[in-house]
Scaffold this active site. Structure first.
Site, PDB file in Angstrom:
ATOM      1  CB  CYS A  15      -2.631  -8.261   4.980  1.00  0.00           C
ATOM      2  SG  CYS A  15      -4.403  -8.165   4.773  1.00  0.00           S
ATOM      3  CG  ASP A  16       0.549  -7.950   2.440  1.00  0.00           C
ATOM      4  OD1 ASP A  16       0.586  -8.910   3.235  1.00  0.00           O
ATOM      5  OD2 ASP A  16      -0.054  -7.991   1.359  1.00  0.00           O
TER       6      ASP A  16
ATOM      7  CB  CYS B 182      -4.586  -6.486   2.235  1.00  0.00           C
ATOM      8  SG  CYS B 182      -5.017  -6.484   3.981  1.00  0.00           S
TER       9      CYS B 182
END
Ligand code: FAD
Ligand code: NAP
Length: 312
Positions: A141-142, A138
């Protein structure tokens, strides 16, 4: 005994819940994630959902949920671990289904599978060991953890190309590794990707290993599929974006699926098991998008309603 239990609160499940509530059905949505919204939640920007150009995926997921809440849709938190039809033999017409979750048991006349899909894994050495330490599924997200660093994205579809574009905004350099010499992603995304100065596409190549110091990713091994040549590429991160698989294990043996586990049904979501319906990414279809998931949810509830009144 509910009229309908919807498994999954992504775009398909939430759209179905809205239609079910308005149709006067006693419906319950079961979702295992702490936040409803499905895959949309990890999408940085959604630019193809009519009427909401450029909306952030998380905000769109919240809008779907708020709409359902406003209508008074009932939700239960839980991971559905098994599903069974409680009528005997071939007579499913009583349509009684039993659902077990990690938090409780439910009975219902009909079930809508709206459990969507999850990302595929490469299955290469180092992938599991470095997940959360540089290997990610992701970018939204990261990605921020790799600001001003080098990142590798693996895949050639919409997700891989969107990830590479997103990462290029913060990373010093992004390599997109793809196993062929042509991308699968939508043309508009390809054009944007290829215009970015800090993105390099590594064609005809696969990632065969992830290495590091035990705590952090340091490099990936790339293999040229045409020459067989292998080389090491230094990177702080590997974002794996090689497609998805449907989350339909609970339907195994209950309804017909294709070889990849997608449930077979037309646009009405009617599966081979009476009383069992499917909507969204879990259904075998050509285009897996938010708009088609939302449409599936609406169509499936129409079929559920017909089934409950004995029209189908
Ligand atoms: P999902 O969104 O997958 O939702 C399924 C829900 O079911 C999840 O919340 C899951 O937790 C829950 N669930 C699963 N199994 C169980 C269980 N056993 N018990 C309880 N709950 C369960 N589409 C676009 O149109 N535009 C885009 O820009 C776009 N960008 C994307 C970017 C990314 C990174 C990804 C991954 C996808 C993107 N898509 C985009 C595709 C789109 O998100 C999906 O097509 C859509 O979310 C499918 O909706 P769904 O409701 O079928 O499934
Ligand atoms: P996808 O479209 O199936 O693409 C997967 C990519 O990974 C393909 O390029 C494939 O290569 C490659 N691949 C598969 N297995 C591999 C392996 N083992 N090793 C190396 N490469 C591998 O999946 P996705 O990009 O995750 O997209 C999922 C769905 O969400 C799609 O329906 C997509 O349209 C949708 N989506 C839409 C948008 C948007 O509309 N903006 C954004 C994101 C996602 P090949 O090309 O050679 O098969």
């Amino acid at each position: 005994m509910h009229d309908l239990i919807i498994i999954g609160a992504g775009p398909a499940g939430l759209s179905a819940a809205i239609y079910a509530k308005r149709a006067g059905l006693d419906a319950l949505v079961i979702e295992r994630a702490p936040t409803c919204g499905g895959q949309v939640l990890i999408t940085y920007e959604v630019d193809n959902y009519a009427g909401l150009p450029g909306i952030n995926g998380f905000d769109l997921g919240m809008k779907f949920k708020e709409h359902a809440d406003k209508l008074g849709v009932a939700f239960a938190e839980g991971d559905v671990t098994s599903l069974s039809c409680t009528t005997s033999g071939d007579d499913h017409t009583a349509g009684q289904w039993h659902i077990t979750t990690d938090a409780g048991e439910y009975d219902t006349k009909t079930v809508l599978i709206a459990s969507g899909a999850d990302h595929n894994k490469l299955g290469i050495p180092g992938e599991a060991e470095y997940t959360g330490k540089g290997v990610s599924y992701c970018a939204t997200c990261d990605g921020a953890f790799f600001r001003n660093k080098v990142a590798v994205v693996n895949g050639g579809g919409d997700v891989a190309v969107e990830d590479a574009i997103f990462l290029a905004r913060g990373c010093s350099k992004v390599y997109l590794v793809h196993r062929r010499d042509a991308l699968r992603a939508t043309k508009v995304l390809q054009d944007e990707l290829l215009s970015l100065p800090n993105v390099e596409v590594v064609w005809n190549s696969v990632v065969t290993a992830v290495t590091g110091d035990g705590n952090r990713v340091g490099a990936v091994t790339l293999k040229d599929v045409q020459t067989g040549e292998e080389r090491s590429l230094e990177t702080a991160a590997l974002f794996v974006a090689i497609g998805i698989h449907p989350l339909t294990e609970i339907c195994t043996g209950l309804a017909r699926m294709d070889e990849n586990g997608y449930l077979l049904a037309g646009e009405d979501g009617v599966t081979s098991a009476p009383g069992l319906f499917v909507a969204g990414d879990a259904r075998k279809k050509r285009l897996r998008q938010i708009v088609t998931a939302v449409a599936d949810g609406a169509n499936a509830v129409t079929a559920v309603t017909d089934y409950l009144v004995g029209k189908a």
